[in-house]
Design a protein around this motif. Structure first.
Motif, short mmCIF file in Angstrom:
data_model
loop_
_atom_site.label_atom_id
_atom_site.label_comp_id
_atom_site.label_asym_id
_atom_site.label_seq_id
_atom_site.Cartn_x
_atom_site.Cartn_y
_atom_site.Cartn_z
N ALA B 32 -57.50 47.60 36.47
CA ALA B 32 -57.61 46.23 35.97
C ALA B 32 -57.53 45.27 37.15
O ALA B 32 -56.65 45.41 38.00
N ILE B 33 -58.46 44.32 37.22
CA ILE B 33 -58.42 43.33 38.30
C ILE B 33 -58.43 41.92 37.70
O ILE B 33 -59.02 41.69 36.63
N TRP B 34 -57.76 41.00 38.40
CA TRP B 34 -57.67 39.63 37.88
C TRP B 34 -57.61 38.65 39.05
O TRP B 34 -56.81 38.82 39.97
N GLY B 41 -61.59 38.36 35.14
CA GLY B 41 -60.93 39.65 34.97
C GLY B 41 -61.94 40.78 34.86
O GLY B 41 -63.11 40.56 34.52
N GLY B 42 -61.47 41.99 35.16
CA GLY B 42 -62.35 43.15 35.02
C GLY B 42 -61.54 44.39 34.71
O GLY B 42 -60.36 44.49 35.06
N LEU B 43 -62.17 45.33 34.03
CA LEU B 43 -61.49 46.57 33.66
C LEU B 43 -62.47 47.73 33.76
O LEU B 43 -63.59 47.66 33.26
N LEU B 138 -54.82 50.22 27.99
CA LEU B 138 -54.65 49.00 28.80
C LEU B 138 -55.36 47.84 28.11
O LEU B 138 -56.46 48.00 27.58
N ARG B 139 -54.70 46.67 28.16
CA ARG B 139 -55.27 45.48 27.54
C ARG B 139 -55.14 44.30 28.50
O ARG B 139 -54.02 43.92 28.88
N LEU B 140 -56.27 43.74 28.90
CA LEU B 140 -56.26 42.61 29.83
C LEU B 140 -56.76 41.35 29.12
O LEU B 140 -57.91 41.30 28.66
N ARG B 146 -52.93 38.30 31.53
CA ARG B 146 -51.79 39.16 31.18
C ARG B 146 -52.31 40.58 30.89
O ARG B 146 -53.23 40.76 30.09
N LEU B 147 -51.66 41.56 31.54
CA LEU B 147 -52.07 42.95 31.34
C LEU B 147 -50.94 43.71 30.66
O LEU B 147 -49.79 43.66 31.09
#
Lengths: 293, 158
Positions: B32-34, B41-43, B138-140, B146-147
């Motif tokens: 996960a990136i933010w 954001g990216g997942l 995982l939830r972004l 917020r992850l």
């Protein structure tokens, strides 16, 4: 009544596999069977024939003409795919329900079962040792015991989870210790009750412990590898997660390596997406734009 | 809106209404990136370490492998305005079956490959939850970045 008796009695209440599915298993298990035998078995089951034709005519297959008969479907898709369709459709009622004890939402156990079925067919092809269609069916039914054991796992979940996290037991060993039976024990009893071929009974009863069998059995090995691969790739997993033992002697027995697992993994994913797309296809009357990814 | 990132898939977004979610991480790894400034954001949910296994598959679906999926994820985030030095990177997954011989170790190799890629590119992992034998979700949330990580023990911030 004590719990062990209660569990065994509950097995008796499980409905039998549909007649067509049972006949197909017998046909597939018989090396003398031909394509005609398979067509003959399915032909008289109107509901399943209609479903096969509906699925074949879905946008997913993108066939240029309409499939109107079972023979047509066999020609266009091949016997193996039609057989996989029929078996998958026939087990949805049994496997698609929520399994709360295993933390599986509706559809998750079925998804796992179909993934293991497809993976088992792939491994059977790779090893050239086991019958692919039989491997598919054995994979599809390998976790059938969970359907019965689910309620009891739910009742004793805290103790089972404790054995796994604190004592290093596998989820299956914890089931055995706490409930007296594991899902593979129960699955084996169901398979016997259904009078499935002996190979299939073995592959359901020993899919977590293939090396317990002496001599080893190719079908059991194939289902074990398929299950391991699908657990690793998270294809339909529950709260039991990856808490199962992987038997590396199976790999060495068949001269397989890590990269074989990875290669098969790539193929399984392609197969699973294909089937998922197929089963999310609405009736063919609708004009579809696209399905799947 | 929940945008599900399937296995061997990735997504990026700068829409605050989006939540990127990926389920059932076993041996696979979720990255996960933010970017807190660009609010991008990216997942990514990749399944295997190296694209050399199947260059053809890597071409049609780079998200399948770490060495093609990670660059694809970062590039897509840059296109939405993220920059490398601002990106906060968090990682989860890489579970293992119980295997005394370590043969079924795709989870471990997935993680080692990720560390190697990040080390080469000077990227730090801010937080991680890796290994064990559990399944992870995982939830972004693209509204603030917020992850959360969900396992059988419940859901918590990562």
């Amino acid at each position: 009544m004590n719990r062990a008796n209660e569990i065994v009695e509950k097995i008796e209440t499980l409905p039998p596999l549909p007649d067509t599915a049972m006949k197909l298993i017998r046909v597939v298990n018989d090396p003398r069977s031909t394509v005609d035998d398979i067509v003959e078995t399915i032909r008289y089951d109107q509901a399943i024939t209609a479903e096969v034709l509906r699925l074949c005519n879905s946008a997913y297959f993108g066939l240029s003409r309409r499939i109107t008969s079972l023979n047509d479907a066999m020609l266009c898709l091949g016997t193996v795919k039609v057989l996989q369709l029929v078996m998958s459709v026939h087990t949805t009622n049994l496997l698609a329900r929520e399994q709360s004890g295993y933390g599986m939402d509706p559809g998750v156990l079925w998804k796992h079962s179909v993934a293991v079925a497809l993976a088992a067919a792939q491994f059977a092809g790779l090893l050239r040792r086991a019958n692919g269609s039989l491997a598919f069916t054995a994979g599809l039914l390998h976790d059938i015991g969970k359907v019965i054991l689910n309620d009891y796992v739910a009742q004793e979940f805290t103790i089972i989870a404790q054995k796994v996290t604190e004592e290093g037991a596998s989820f299956m060993e914890a089931e055995q210790q706490v409930l007296g039976f594991s899902h593979q024990d129960i699955g084996g009893m169901i398979a016997e009750r259904w009078k499935l071929p002996e190979n299939m009974v073995l592959s359901i009863r020993h899919h977590h412990v293939p090396s317990e069998l002496d001599p080893p059995n190719d079908l059991v090995d194939v289902v074990h590898l398929a299950d391991c691969a699908c657990l690793m790739f998270g294809l339909g997993i529950g709260v039991d997660g990856l808490c199962y033992r992987a038997d590396s002697t199976v790999l060495s027995r068949h001269n397989l390596h890590e990269t074989d697992l990875e290669k098969i993994g790539v193929q399984i994913l392609v197969d699973v997406k294909r089937v998922e797309a197929l089963f999310t296809t609405p009736p063919s009357g609708d004009r579809l734009q696209s399905v799947g990814s | 809106m929940d945008r599900v990132v399937d296995i061997a898939d990735f997504a990026v977004s700068k829409d605050p209404r989006d939540t990127l979610v990926t389920y059932s991480l076993g041996s696979c790894i979720g990255v996960a990136i933010w970017d807190p400034e660009a609010q991008v954001g990216g997942l990514l949910h990749y399944m295997l370490p190296e694209s050399s296994l199947s260059p053809e598959k890597a071409k049609s679906n780079p998200a399948m492998f770490a060495d093609t999926g990670v660059p694809a994820l970062f590039r897509a985030a840059y296109e939405l305005g993220a920059t490398k030095k601002r990106l906060v990177v968090k990682v989860a997954g890489g579970s293992q079956l119980l295997d005394d011989n370590g043969t079924f170790n795709i989870g471990k190799r997935n993680y080692v490959m990720l560390r190697k890629i990040f080390w080469k590119n000077g990227i730090l992992i801010e937080k991680e939850d890796v290994g064990g034998s559990i399944s992870r979700t995982l939830r972004l949330r693209c509204n603030g970045g917020r992850l959360t990580l969900k396992t059988r023990d419940g859901e918590r911030e990562l």
